[in-house]
Design an enzyme around this catalytic site. Structure first.
Site, PDB file in Angstrom:
ATOM      1  N   ASP A  13       0.807  -1.222   0.000  1.00  0.00           N
ATOM      2  CA  ASP A  13       0.000   0.000   0.000  1.00  0.00           C
ATOM      3  C   ASP A  13       0.840   1.272   0.000  1.00  0.00           C
ATOM      4  OD1 ASP A  13      -2.245  -1.642   0.110  1.00  0.00           O
ATOM      5  OD2 ASP A  13      -2.215  -1.672   2.306  1.00  0.00           O
ATOM      6  N   LYS A  16       1.800   2.210  -5.094  1.00  0.00           N
ATOM      7  CA  LYS A  16       2.315   1.668  -6.363  1.00  0.00           C
ATOM      8  C   LYS A  16       1.379   2.010  -7.527  1.00  0.00           C
ATOM      9  CE  LYS A  16       2.324  -2.390  -4.375  1.00  0.00           C
ATOM     10  NZ  LYS A  16       2.077  -2.009  -2.963  1.00  0.00           N
ATOM     11  N   GLY A  17       0.064   1.880  -7.276  1.00  0.00           N
ATOM     12  CA  GLY A  17      -0.922   2.148  -8.325  1.00  0.00           C
ATOM     13  C   GLY A  17      -0.777   3.562  -8.850  1.00  0.00           C
ATOM     14  N   ALA A  39      -4.059  -7.674  -3.560  1.00  0.00           N
ATOM     15  CA  ALA A  39      -3.593  -6.319  -3.833  1.00  0.00           C
ATOM     16  C   ALA A  39      -4.782  -5.396  -4.077  1.00  0.00           C
ATOM     17  CB  ALA A  39      -2.707  -6.328  -5.077  1.00  0.00           C
ATOM     18  N   GLY A  40      -4.587  -4.136  -3.759  1.00  0.00           N
ATOM     19  CA  GLY A  40      -5.567  -3.113  -4.109  1.00  0.00           C
ATOM     20  C   GLY A  40      -4.772  -1.886  -4.502  1.00  0.00           C
ATOM     21  N   HIS A  41      -4.753  -1.577  -5.789  1.00  0.00           N
ATOM     22  CA  HIS A  41      -3.949  -0.450  -6.275  1.00  0.00           C
ATOM     23  C   HIS A  41      -4.879   0.691  -6.683  1.00  0.00           C
ATOM     24  CE1 HIS A  41      -0.316  -3.250  -7.278  1.00  0.00           C
ATOM     25  NE2 HIS A  41      -0.717  -3.325  -6.027  1.00  0.00           N
ATOM     26  N   ARG A 143       2.139 -28.782  -7.463  1.00  0.00           N
ATOM     27  CA  ARG A 143       1.930 -29.241  -8.849  1.00  0.00           C
ATOM     28  C   ARG A 143       0.527 -29.779  -9.111  1.00  0.00           C
ATOM     29  NH1 ARG A 143       7.562 -32.235  -8.320  1.00  0.00           N
ATOM     30  NH2 ARG A 143       6.537 -32.546  -6.335  1.00  0.00           N
ATOM     31  N   GLN A 224       1.973  -5.975  -3.341  1.00  0.00           N
ATOM     32  CA  GLN A 224       2.433  -6.170  -1.954  1.00  0.00           C
ATOM     33  C   GLN A 224       3.713  -5.363  -1.685  1.00  0.00           C
ATOM     34  OE1 GLN A 224       1.436  -9.413  -3.729  1.00  0.00           O
ATOM     35  NE2 GLN A 224      -0.493  -8.562  -3.067  1.00  0.00           N
ATOM     36  N   PRO A 304      -8.536  -1.143   9.164  1.00  0.00           N
ATOM     37  CA  PRO A 304      -7.665  -0.010   9.481  1.00  0.00           C
ATOM     38  C   PRO A 304      -6.202  -0.441   9.380  1.00  0.00           C
ATOM     39  CG  PRO A 304      -8.952  -0.701  11.414  1.00  0.00           C
ATOM     40  CD  PRO A 304      -9.369  -1.568  10.283  1.00  0.00           C
ATOM     41  N   GLY A 415       0.158  13.909  -3.180  1.00  0.00           N
ATOM     42  CA  GLY A 415      -1.298  13.812  -3.276  1.00  0.00           C
ATOM     43  C   GLY A 415      -1.637  12.589  -4.103  1.00  0.00           C
TER      44      GLY A 415
HETATM   45  P1  GDP Z   1      -0.785   0.404  -3.542  1.00  0.00           P
HETATM   46  O1  GDP Z   1      -1.378  -0.888  -3.085  1.00  0.00           O
HETATM   47  O2  GDP Z   1       0.680   0.469  -3.290  1.00  0.00           O
HETATM   48  O3  GDP Z   1      -1.126   0.756  -4.952  1.00  0.00           O
HETATM   49  O4  GDP Z   1      -1.436   1.519  -2.615  1.00  0.00           O
HETATM   50  P2  GDP Z   1      -2.998   1.666  -2.210  1.00  0.00           P
HETATM   51  O5  GDP Z   1      -3.743   2.150  -3.387  1.00  0.00           O
HETATM   52  O6  GDP Z   1      -3.488   0.443  -1.534  1.00  0.00           O
HETATM   53  O7  GDP Z   1      -2.901   2.762  -1.079  1.00  0.00           O
HETATM   54  C1  GDP Z   1      -2.329   3.996  -1.329  1.00  0.00           C
HETATM   55  C2  GDP Z   1      -3.366   5.090  -1.022  1.00  0.00           C
HETATM   56  O8  GDP Z   1      -2.689   6.322  -0.994  1.00  0.00           O
HETATM   57  C3  GDP Z   1      -4.430   5.237  -2.071  1.00  0.00           C
HETATM   58  O9  GDP Z   1      -5.615   5.632  -1.452  1.00  0.00           O
HETATM   59  C4  GDP Z   1      -3.892   6.344  -2.972  1.00  0.00           C
HETATM   60  O10 GDP Z   1      -4.931   7.052  -3.638  1.00  0.00           O
HETATM   61  C5  GDP Z   1      -3.221   7.218  -1.973  1.00  0.00           C
HETATM   62  N1  GDP Z   1      -2.052   7.977  -2.403  1.00  0.00           N
HETATM   63  C6  GDP Z   1      -1.045   7.611  -3.248  1.00  0.00           C
HETATM   64  N2  GDP Z   1      -0.092   8.564  -3.261  1.00  0.00           N
HETATM   65  C7  GDP Z   1      -0.502   9.527  -2.409  1.00  0.00           C
HETATM   66  C8  GDP Z   1       0.075  10.755  -1.956  1.00  0.00           C
HETATM   67  O11 GDP Z   1       1.168  11.146  -2.325  1.00  0.00           O
HETATM   68  N3  GDP Z   1      -0.647  11.470  -1.040  1.00  0.00           N
HETATM   69  C9  GDP Z   1      -1.853  11.070  -0.582  1.00  0.00           C
HETATM   70  N4  GDP Z   1      -2.464  11.834   0.305  1.00  0.00           N
HETATM   71  N5  GDP Z   1      -2.409   9.914  -0.967  1.00  0.00           N
HETATM   72  C10 GDP Z   1      -1.740   9.163  -1.855  1.00  0.00           C
HETATM   73  P1  IMO Z   2      -0.880  -4.113  -2.294  1.00  0.00           P
HETATM   74  O1  IMO Z   2      -0.431  -4.606  -3.646  1.00  0.00           O
HETATM   75  C1  IMO Z   2      -0.959  -4.642   2.025  1.00  0.00           C
HETATM   76  C2  IMO Z   2      -0.924  -8.750   3.534  1.00  0.00           C
HETATM   77  C3  IMO Z   2      -2.204  -9.150   4.264  1.00  0.00           C
HETATM   78  C4  IMO Z   2      -1.644 -10.132   5.274  1.00  0.00           C
HETATM   79  C5  IMO Z   2      -0.543 -10.834   4.487  1.00  0.00           C
HETATM   80  C6  IMO Z   2      -0.953 -12.185   3.900  1.00  0.00           C
HETATM   81  O2  IMO Z   2      -2.182  -3.425  -2.319  1.00  0.00           O
HETATM   82  O3  IMO Z   2       0.206  -3.330  -1.655  1.00  0.00           O
HETATM   83  P2  IMO Z   2      -2.499 -12.824   1.812  1.00  0.00           P
HETATM   84  O4  IMO Z   2      -3.949 -12.562   1.556  1.00  0.00           O
HETATM   85  O5  IMO Z   2      -1.571 -12.269   0.792  1.00  0.00           O
HETATM   86  O6  IMO Z   2      -2.205 -14.274   2.108  1.00  0.00           O
HETATM   87  O7  IMO Z   2      -2.192 -12.046   3.208  1.00  0.00           O
HETATM   88  O8  IMO Z   2      -0.180  -9.955   3.432  1.00  0.00           O
HETATM   89  N1  IMO Z   2      -1.109  -8.218   2.172  1.00  0.00           N
HETATM   90  C7  IMO Z   2      -1.088  -6.911   1.872  1.00  0.00           C
HETATM   91  N2  IMO Z   2      -0.954  -5.828   2.662  1.00  0.00           N
HETATM   92  N3  IMO Z   2      -1.044  -4.493   0.701  1.00  0.00           N
HETATM   93  C8  IMO Z   2      -1.149  -5.560  -0.113  1.00  0.00           C
HETATM   94  O9  IMO Z   2      -1.121  -5.467  -1.462  1.00  0.00           O
HETATM   95  C9  IMO Z   2      -1.209  -6.848   0.468  1.00  0.00           C
HETATM   96  N4  IMO Z   2      -1.323  -8.105  -0.017  1.00  0.00           N
HETATM   97  C10 IMO Z   2      -1.246  -8.928   1.028  1.00  0.00           C
HETATM   98  O10 IMO Z   2      -2.807  -8.048   4.874  1.00  0.00           O
HETATM   99  O11 IMO Z   2      -1.031  -9.444   6.330  1.00  0.00           O
HETATM  100 MG    MG Z   3      -2.901  -1.573  -1.819  1.00  0.00          MG
END
Ligand code: GDP
Ligand code: IMO
Ligand code: MG
Length: 428
Positions: A13, A16-17, A39-41, A143, A224, A304, A415
């Site tokens: 988190d 990356k997205g 993942a959630g990007h 496998r 991740q 959270p 941002g």
């Molecule tokens: P990812 O899994 O690495 O792609 O990250 P996530 O999308 O799960 O979480 C990153 C969060 O931070 C998202 O809600 C983005 O919209 C937000 N975000 C990314 N870059 C910035 C930044 O520079 N500032 C702020 N305030 N939010 C950001």
């Molecule tokens: P992105 O790409 C944050 C964490 C889970 C848990 C552990 C194992 O959005 O950054 P799993 O379901 O993979 O077996 O869970 O890994 N986890 C992440 N935490 N961002 C992610 O992806 C994650 N993908 C897995 O919360 O602790």
């Molecule tokens: Mg994420």
């Protein structure tokens, strides 16, 4: 022409997205190499706000080819949902989204097992996302996995599924006292997936090789983060794949010799979801303030996120382990209002000061952070576009992090929107 790998430097988190979306405007190909819908990007661009779980974040540029690599564990149902969602937004995916025939599929029994295994761990759970990821990678290594390519040959698919489902049913009924599942139902579902996904499935490593030979600009999108790596992360509180730079090579079929740059994404502080050690975690009002200002709730599960100060010991570990050449430092703006900002520069472990990230989970859990305090800047940075225009205290913070993690910061994100970025050194 550069081939850039993007990896999460912390526990996921990191943004990356956003960074992939920002860089992809110059790219020809964006290929994801690890994980699945755990993942959630988040991508926020002029087309809207998108939370991508499987499809690469480069999909918003019509000329960018997107690849879902063999290293991924792909939920076919979710993939179809993402494709439909993008189509509803008038984003064309045909002839530009490709799924590796070697990518493993998440099957209904993987979801059930993920949940059952977590329940069985009792108080000692890992806190997985319950997306079936661990059980799917177990089947890959054992496998007995079903791969995307299997959807292209339905007759063989049934004979592959039958012994696997028999085996899972033995586990469900004899070990977990749970209901059994029907192979026919799963086969029916797979036939439906096959109808929709078949045009997207192909051999993708040769596609990437040909793109390289043409001189295409290629971004390899990690999921991740390094500290969740199956080998080098805070095992066993990790995911079941390699989200690291080497995972990009095995997860896409690319030679390590071809990678030009490795861009590590780091937040300006630390977060983690799920269980496991996190030495700089703040269980106080400062951690709460970061969570609220940064909206630190999981993109995939809504949980959270645990928040804390930037951990430069873990950061340096990640830089050296991956061979990170450049850092994108995100969410600097979340710290805008802090009067003081702390950085972890070392750990206290059983009365001794250490500055290496320990390999042992018990040691990681006993580490307490040694913190250095810096002045905050207490100015909004959302509209800053050049490093020189950042407040002096913010520049000092960035410089200190660079020094501590031993890597240049080439991009700063201030941002969530595409344009809220400061590119100090061009990446592509
Ligand atoms: P990812 O899994 O690495 O792609 O990250 P996530 O999308 O799960 O979480 C990153 C969060 O931070 C998202 O809600 C983005 O919209 C937000 N975000 C990314 N870059 C910035 C930044 O520079 N500032 C702020 N305030 N939010 C950001
Ligand atoms: P992105 O790409 C944050 C964490 C889970 C848990 C552990 C194992 O959005 O950054 P799993 O379901 O993979 O077996 O869970 O890994 N986890 C992440 N935490 N961002 C992610 O992806 C994650 N993908 C897995 O919360 O602790
Ligand atoms: Mg994420």
């Amino acid at each position: 022409m550069p081939l850039v790998t993007i990896v999460g430097g912390q526990w996921g988190d990191e943004g990356k997205g956003k960074i992939v979306d920002m860089l992809a405007q110059k790219a020809d190909v964006v290929a994801r190499f690890a994980g699945g819908a755990n993942a959630g990007h988040t991508v926020i661009n002029p087309l809207g706000t998108f939370k991508m779980h499987l499809i690469p974040s480069g999909i918003f540029y019509p000329n960018v080819v997107c690849v879902m690599g063999n290293g991924m564990a792909i939920d076919p149902k979710k993939t179809i949902e993402e494709i439909s969602f993008l189509r509803e937004k008038h984003i064309n995916v045909d002839n530009r989204l490709f799924i590796s025939d070697k990518a493993h599929l998440i099957m209904p029994y993987h979801f059930i097992l993920d949940k059952l295994e977590e329940e069985r761990r009792g108080g000692d759970l890992i806190g997985t996302t319950c997306k079936g990821i661990g059980p799917a990678y177990v089947d890959k290594v054992a496998r007995r996995g079903i791969r995307a390519g299997d959807l292209l040959n339905r007759r063989n698919l049934l004979s592959k599924l039958r012994p696997v489902v028999d085996y899972k049913n033995e586990l469900f009924t004899k070990l977990y006292d749970a209901a059994s599942i029907s192979v026919d139902e799963i086969y029916e579902q797979c036939c439906h997936y096959s109808e929709i996904l078949a045009p997207f499935i192909k051999e993708t490593s040769s596609l990437l090789q040909e793109a390289q030979e043409r001189g295409a600009l290629i971004i390899l999108e990690g999921a991740q983060g390094t500290l969740l790596d199956i080998d080098f992360g805070t095992y066993p509180y990790v995911t079941s794949s390699s989200p690291t730079a080497w995972g990009a090579c095995s997860g896409l079929g690319i030679s390590p010799m071809k990678i030009d740059r490795i861009l590590g994404i780091f937040k300006a502080y630390t977060t983690r979801v799920g269980k496991g050690p996190m030495p700089t975690e703040l269980n106080d009002e400062v951690g709460e303030a970061i969570r609220e200002k940064g909206h630190e709730y999981g993109t995939t599960t809504g949980r959270p996120r645990r928040c804390g100060w930037f951990d430069s010991v873990a950061g340096r570990f990640s830089v050296h382990l991956n061979g990170i050449t450049d850092v994108a430092f995100t969410r600097l703006d979340v710290l805008d209002l802090m009067p003081h900002i702390k950085i972890c520069t070392g750990y206290n472990l059983d009365g001794k000061v250490i500055n290496q990230f320990p390999c042992d989970i018990n040691e990681q859990e006993r580490c307490t952070p040694i913190l250095e305090e810096m002045d905050g800047w207490q100015t909004c940075t959302n509209d800053v576009r050049h490093f020189d225009n950042l407040p002096p205290a913010a520049k000092a913070y960035v410089k200190r992090i660079e020094e501590l993690i031993d890597c240049p910061i080439s991009v700063i994100s201030v941002g969530a929107k595409r344009e809220q970025s400061i590119e100090i050194r061009p990446i592509l």
